[in-house]
Design a protein around this motif. Structure first.
Motif, PDB file in Angstrom:
ATOM      1  N   LYS A 194     -27.498   3.979  19.481  1.00 45.00           N
ATOM      2  CA  LYS A 194     -28.310   2.855  19.941  1.00 45.00           C
ATOM      3  C   LYS A 194     -29.313   2.544  18.834  1.00 45.00           C
ATOM      4  N   VAL A 195     -29.295   1.299  18.367  1.00 46.38           N
ATOM      5  CA  VAL A 195     -30.057   0.902  17.184  1.00 46.38           C
ATOM      6  C   VAL A 195     -31.151  -0.092  17.563  1.00 46.38           C
ATOM      7  N   GLY A 196     -32.401   0.282  17.319  1.00 49.63           N
ATOM      8  CA  GLY A 196     -33.526  -0.607  17.561  1.00 49.63           C
ATOM      9  C   GLY A 196     -33.741  -1.533  16.385  1.00 49.63           C
ATOM     10  N   MET A 197     -34.057  -2.787  16.670  1.00 45.71           N
ATOM     11  CA  MET A 197     -34.219  -3.789  15.622  1.00 45.71           C
ATOM     12  C   MET A 197     -35.689  -4.184  15.464  1.00 45.71           C
ATOM     13  N   ALA A 198     -36.137  -4.209  14.210  1.00 48.46           N
ATOM     14  CA  ALA A 198     -37.483  -4.665  13.864  1.00 48.46           C
ATOM     15  C   ALA A 198     -37.411  -5.193  12.439  1.00 48.46           C
ATOM     16  N   VAL A 199     -38.488  -5.804  11.964  1.00 44.63           N
ATOM     17  CA  VAL A 199     -38.509  -6.390  10.617  1.00 44.63           C
ATOM     18  C   VAL A 199     -39.850  -6.139   9.949  1.00 44.63           C
ATOM     19  N   CYS A 200     -39.824  -5.513   8.782  1.00 42.10           N
ATOM     20  CA  CYS A 200     -40.927  -5.425   7.820  1.00 42.10           C
ATOM     21  C   CYS A 200     -42.280  -5.080   8.450  1.00 42.10           C
ATOM     22  N   TYR A 201     -43.176  -6.053   8.592  1.00 40.76           N
ATOM     23  CA  TYR A 201     -44.550  -5.819   9.055  1.00 40.76           C
ATOM     24  C   TYR A 201     -44.582  -5.154  10.428  1.00 40.76           C
ATOM     25  N   ASP A 202     -43.512  -5.292  11.205  1.00 41.12           N
ATOM     26  CA  ASP A 202     -43.426  -4.602  12.497  1.00 41.12           C
ATOM     27  C   ASP A 202     -43.633  -3.097  12.350  1.00 41.12           C
ATOM     28  N   ILE A 203     -43.316  -2.534  11.179  1.00 41.16           N
ATOM     29  CA  ILE A 203     -43.407  -1.083  10.987  1.00 41.16           C
ATOM     30  C   ILE A 203     -44.821  -0.569  11.194  1.00 41.16           C
TER      31      ILE A 203
ATOM     32  N   PHE B 255     -46.736  -1.390  13.614  1.00 42.80           N
ATOM     33  CA  PHE B 255     -47.066  -1.503  15.037  1.00 42.80           C
ATOM     34  C   PHE B 255     -46.180  -0.522  15.815  1.00 42.80           C
ATOM     35  N   PRO B 256     -46.662   0.716  15.994  1.00 40.96           N
ATOM     36  CA  PRO B 256     -45.829   1.796  16.544  1.00 40.96           C
ATOM     37  C   PRO B 256     -45.291   1.534  17.944  1.00 40.96           C
ATOM     38  N   ALA B 257     -45.948   0.663  18.719  1.00 40.48           N
ATOM     39  CA  ALA B 257     -45.527   0.451  20.102  1.00 40.48           C
ATOM     40  C   ALA B 257     -44.100  -0.077  20.200  1.00 40.48           C
ATOM     41  N   ILE B 258     -43.684  -0.906  19.250  1.00 37.01           N
ATOM     42  CA  ILE B 258     -42.311  -1.419  19.270  1.00 37.01           C
ATOM     43  C   ILE B 258     -41.317  -0.263  19.207  1.00 37.01           C
ATOM     44  N   PHE B 259     -41.550   0.645  18.286  1.00 32.42           N
ATOM     45  CA  PHE B 259     -40.603   1.730  18.043  1.00 32.42           C
ATOM     46  C   PHE B 259     -40.640   2.767  19.162  1.00 32.42           C
ATOM     47  N   ARG B 260     -41.827   3.020  19.712  1.00 31.61           N
ATOM     48  CA  ARG B 260     -41.911   3.949  20.839  1.00 31.61           C
ATOM     49  C   ARG B 260     -41.224   3.363  22.062  1.00 31.61           C
ATOM     50  N   THR B 261     -41.385   2.068  22.284  1.00 27.06           N
ATOM     51  CA  THR B 261     -40.694   1.422  23.397  1.00 27.06           C
ATOM     52  C   THR B 261     -39.188   1.552  23.242  1.00 27.06           C
ATOM     53  N   GLN B 262     -38.678   1.324  22.039  1.00 24.04           N
ATOM     54  CA  GLN B 262     -37.245   1.454  21.796  1.00 24.04           C
ATOM     55  C   GLN B 262     -36.785   2.891  22.006  1.00 24.04           C
ATOM     56  N   ALA B 263     -37.555   3.853  21.505  1.00 22.23           N
ATOM     57  CA  ALA B 263     -37.179   5.260  21.656  1.00 22.23           C
ATOM     58  C   ALA B 263     -37.176   5.680  23.119  1.00 22.23           C
ATOM     59  N   ARG B 264     -38.132   5.200  23.879  1.00 25.20           N
ATOM     60  CA  ARG B 264     -38.211   5.559  25.300  1.00 25.20           C
ATOM     61  C   ARG B 264     -36.961   5.151  26.060  1.00 25.20           C
ATOM     62  N   VAL B 265     -36.356   4.051  25.655  1.00 28.84           N
ATOM     63  CA  VAL B 265     -35.169   3.574  26.380  1.00 28.84           C
ATOM     64  C   VAL B 265     -33.876   3.927  25.660  1.00 28.84           C
ATOM     65  N   GLY B 266     -33.957   4.900  24.729  1.00 32.34           N
ATOM     66  CA  GLY B 266     -32.747   5.498  24.202  1.00 32.34           C
ATOM     67  C   GLY B 266     -32.374   5.229  22.767  1.00 32.34           C
TER      68      GLY B 266
ATOM     69  N   GLY C 272     -41.321 -13.782  17.321  1.00 29.97           N
ATOM     70  CA  GLY C 272     -40.528 -13.393  18.468  1.00 29.97           C
ATOM     71  C   GLY C 272     -41.401 -12.786  19.556  1.00 29.97           C
ATOM     72  N   THR C 273     -40.806 -12.557  20.710  1.00 28.24           N
ATOM     73  CA  THR C 273     -41.562 -12.025  21.844  1.00 28.24           C
ATOM     74  C   THR C 273     -40.865 -10.846  22.508  1.00 28.24           C
ATOM     75  N   GLN C 274     -39.709 -10.443  22.012  1.00 34.56           N
ATOM     76  CA  GLN C 274     -38.929  -9.406  22.699  1.00 34.56           C
ATOM     77  C   GLN C 274     -38.302  -8.453  21.694  1.00 34.56           C
ATOM     78  N   THR C 275     -38.479  -7.145  21.943  1.00 34.38           N
ATOM     79  CA  THR C 275     -37.806  -6.145  21.130  1.00 34.38           C
ATOM     80  C   THR C 275     -36.350  -6.030  21.577  1.00 34.38           C
ATOM     81  N   VAL C 276     -35.483  -5.588  20.673  1.00 35.98           N
ATOM     82  CA  VAL C 276     -34.043  -5.594  20.930  1.00 35.98           C
ATOM     83  C   VAL C 276     -33.422  -4.270  20.486  1.00 35.98           C
ATOM     84  N   ILE C 277     -32.505  -3.751  21.294  1.00 38.22           N
ATOM     85  CA  ILE C 277     -31.716  -2.572  20.941  1.00 38.22           C
ATOM     86  C   ILE C 277     -30.239  -2.936  21.026  1.00 38.22           C
ATOM     87  N   ALA C 278     -29.493  -2.602  19.994  1.00 37.97           N
ATOM     88  CA  ALA C 278     -28.049  -2.843  19.982  1.00 37.97           C
ATOM     89  C   ALA C 278     -27.325  -1.532  20.284  1.00 37.97           C
ATOM     90  N   ASP C 279     -26.428  -1.567  21.242  1.00 35.89           N
ATOM     91  CA  ASP C 279     -25.685  -0.374  21.656  1.00 35.89           C
ATOM     92  C   ASP C 279     -24.359  -0.333  20.903  1.00 35.89           C
TER      93      ASP C 279
END
Length: 284
Positions: free
Chosen positions: A150-159, A161-172, A138-145
């Motif tokens: 607000k729930v950020g979505m990721a899968v397994c090996y993504d854990i 790579f902290p940037a995905i989770f920080r990006t999600q946290a920054r936007v709520g 994939g190429t895009q992180t996703v948050i479900a409201d």
């Protein structure tokens, strides 16, 4: 509404999608009976097959996937938010998508996420994995409201790579997720510390359902589905690799409190990096 009951479903998915759907449905119904309003299944809930050719023969497009059809009907029947950690579905280009789905209580699909990071590694015990040979990243992180978070979505090996989770946290995002099929070797070494680190550094809950045990295709996964609070405490864990489920109460007010106590996101600053190399040889 700031609180809800979340459940992690731990599976030992095999090669037959209908059997895996039966096992998941039984556990999802049991967790819902115990009060779960948000239920998450692991990575590759619908099928685990190591052979790329065999996997392609067994799966279908998302709209025709038996597991997804049954999950949508089940979510509507139970009136829950159902997060399928991921399914293997045909991507339409000769590859396969490792795709997560978040289903609403009416059975509609609210959000879809394709795993970004591919597990391409050679482990010390001889295991070798090349997810990029089979899956389209994939190429895009996703948050479900959702109504309660607000729930950020990721899968397994993504854990890892902290940037995905920080990006999600920054936007709520208040809840982060990493449903997984961690290998036993990497799980024993890193599973808990990675989940807790993502929770602590972002002041967020982390919910991660897992595959566990020895699977039909011979792989071994770690299990230990868990939920971590924003202060880094494990508040629920299935402390083994057998199928089952675990529940925890999630209160998103704890997210605001954690981020107030340690305002890491607010304090974050941009920076550059400079590599300094010696001008010449070191004196003897």
């Amino acid at each position: 509404m700031t609180s809800f009951t979340a459940a992690c479903i731990q599976l030992r998915s095999g090669k037959t999608i209908s059997d895996n759907a039966d096992a998941a449905e039984s556990l999802i119904r049991a967790a819902t009976k115990d009060g779960a309003q948000f239920v998450q299944t692991p990575e590759m809930s619908n099928v685990l097959v190591r052979s790329r050719q065999e996997l392609q023969e067994r799966i279908s497009d998302a709209e025709d996937d038996l597991f997804l059809k049954r999950a949508r009907a089940l979510a509507a029947d139970l009136g829950i938010y159902l997060h399928l950690g991921s399914l293997a579905v045909l991507a339409g280009n000769g590859k396969i998508a490792n795709r997560a789905f978040l289903i609403e209580p009416d059975g509609n699909i609210l959000a879809v996420y394709d795993k970004i990071h591919m597990f391409d590694v050679d482990l010390p015990n001889g295991e070798s994995w090349r997810e990029s040979a089979t899956y389209e990243p994939g190429t895009q992180t996703v948050i479900a409201d959702l109504p309660f978070a607000k729930v950020g979505m990721a899968v397994c090996y993504d854990i890892r790579f902290p940037a995905i989770f920080r990006t999600q946290a920054r936007v709520g995002a208040q809840v982060l997720t990493a449903p997984a099929a961690f290998t036993r070797q990497t799980g024993e070494a890193h599973w808990h510390v990675l989940q807790r680190a993502r929770a602590i550094e972002n002041g967020a809950f982390v919910i991660s359902a897992a595959q566990g045990g020895t699977h039909e295709d011979g792989r071994e996964t770690y299990g230990h589905s868990l939920i971590v609070d924003p202060w880094g405490s494990v508040i629920a864990e299935l402390d083994h690799d057998e199928p089952g489920y675990v529940l925890a109460e999630i209160d998103t007010e704890a997210v605001a409190k954690a981020r107030q106590r340690i305002p890491a996101i607010a304090n974050e600053r941009g920076f550059s990096c400079t590599l300094r190399e010696p001008a010449g040889e070191m004196p003897a």
